[in-house]
Design an enzyme around this catalytic site. Structure first.
Site, short mmCIF file in Angstrom:
data_model
loop_
_atom_site.label_atom_id
_atom_site.label_comp_id
_atom_site.label_asym_id
_atom_site.label_seq_id
_atom_site.Cartn_x
_atom_site.Cartn_y
_atom_site.Cartn_z
N HIS A 92 -3.11 7.10 2.86
CA HIS A 92 -3.54 5.72 3.12
C HIS A 92 -4.87 5.69 3.85
O HIS A 92 -5.71 4.82 3.61
CB HIS A 92 -2.46 5.00 3.93
CG HIS A 92 -2.76 3.57 4.23
ND1 HIS A 92 -3.24 3.15 5.44
CD2 HIS A 92 -2.64 2.46 3.46
CE1 HIS A 92 -3.41 1.84 5.42
NE2 HIS A 92 -3.05 1.39 4.23
N ARG B 78 0.78 8.32 5.27
CA ARG B 78 -0.20 7.77 6.21
C ARG B 78 -1.58 8.40 6.00
O ARG B 78 -2.61 7.72 6.06
CB ARG B 78 0.24 8.05 7.64
CG ARG B 78 1.03 6.94 8.30
CD ARG B 78 0.12 5.90 8.91
NE ARG B 78 0.86 5.02 9.79
CZ ARG B 78 0.33 4.00 10.43
NH1 ARG B 78 -0.95 3.73 10.28
NH2 ARG B 78 1.05 3.24 11.21
N SER C 40 0.83 -1.21 0.00
CA SER C 40 0.00 0.00 0.00
C SER C 40 0.86 1.25 0.00
O SER C 40 0.65 2.18 -0.79
CB SER C 40 -0.92 0.01 1.22
OG SER C 40 -1.85 -1.06 1.18
#
Length: 214
Positions: free
Chosen positions: A44, A41, A18
């Protein structure tokens, strides 16, 4: 017949792939290495690589916020969703992660000041605010109230993650932060996008980088 590839089930490999995809598809050129961990982050958390285009971060934000956490500073959140999204095991000093919405004094303050409960709880942050990391992902009124208190002489936090989401006040409250951050390190997201998941993702990145997978 098309045979689908077997799904990946290893959590570490899922995160690794990812983050690799995000780095390949997201323009991270304007961010330094520490900031990139936070941006990755956050992307994501929402699945939108173009979020990076709207992220605004002050110089030295990552270093300042990480130093505060390393020193044991608390994380103060505007919403329970933000608090629950913070991964406790990543906290470097078993830092307290607080949300005061359930404090019985909040409703009294909200009625007295004719404001939201989210804003009212900010009045109770003052005694814990000095050197803290503030994470606001839900309520523009909380961000506005935080800035008002700082202007009035309240203790300054080490860093503000100001990413409230919404259609009423969210854009304006974030612009108020970025236009005048009151000498406090900050991270924000321009426009209507934001949310509790983005706020807690930023905290998790500060605490554990990309190594501390959720």
């Amino acid at each position: 017949m098309v045979v689908e590839a077997a799904p990946i089930r290893d959590p570490a490999e899922i995160y690794r792939r990812s983050f690799a995809i995000i780095r390949a598809e997201t323009d991270l050129a304007r961010f330094d290495a520490a900031e990139q961990e936070i941006v990755v982050r956050m992307v994501h958390a929402c699945g939108m690589v173009d979020l990076a285009d709207d992220i605004v971060v002050s110089a030295g934000f990552a270093e300042t916020a990480r130093a505060a956490l390393t020193a044991g500073a608390p994380v103060i959140c505007d919403a329970e969703m933000v608090r629950h999204g913070v991964i406790a095991r990543l906290m470097p000093k078993d830092n307290k992660v607080l949300c005061l919405l359930k404090d019985p004094r909040v409703q009294e303050i909200a009625v007295r000041d004719a404001t939201t409960r989210s804003a009212a709880q900010v009045d109770l942050w003052a005694e814990r605010m000095e050197g803290a990391v503030i994470a606001i992902g839900n309520a523009p009124t909380a961000l506005y109230r935080l800035l008002e208190l700082i202007d009035a002489g309240a203790p300054r936090p080490a860093a503000i993650i100001g990413v409230p989401v919404g259609f009423v006040g969210a854009v304006e409250s974030k612009e108020a932060l970025t236009a005048n951050p009151r000498d406090v390190a900050f991270l924000s997201v321009r426009g209507r996008r934001g949310g509790s998941a983005l706020a807690s993702a930023a905290v998790n990145a500060l605490a554990g980088g990309l190594e501390g997978h959720g």
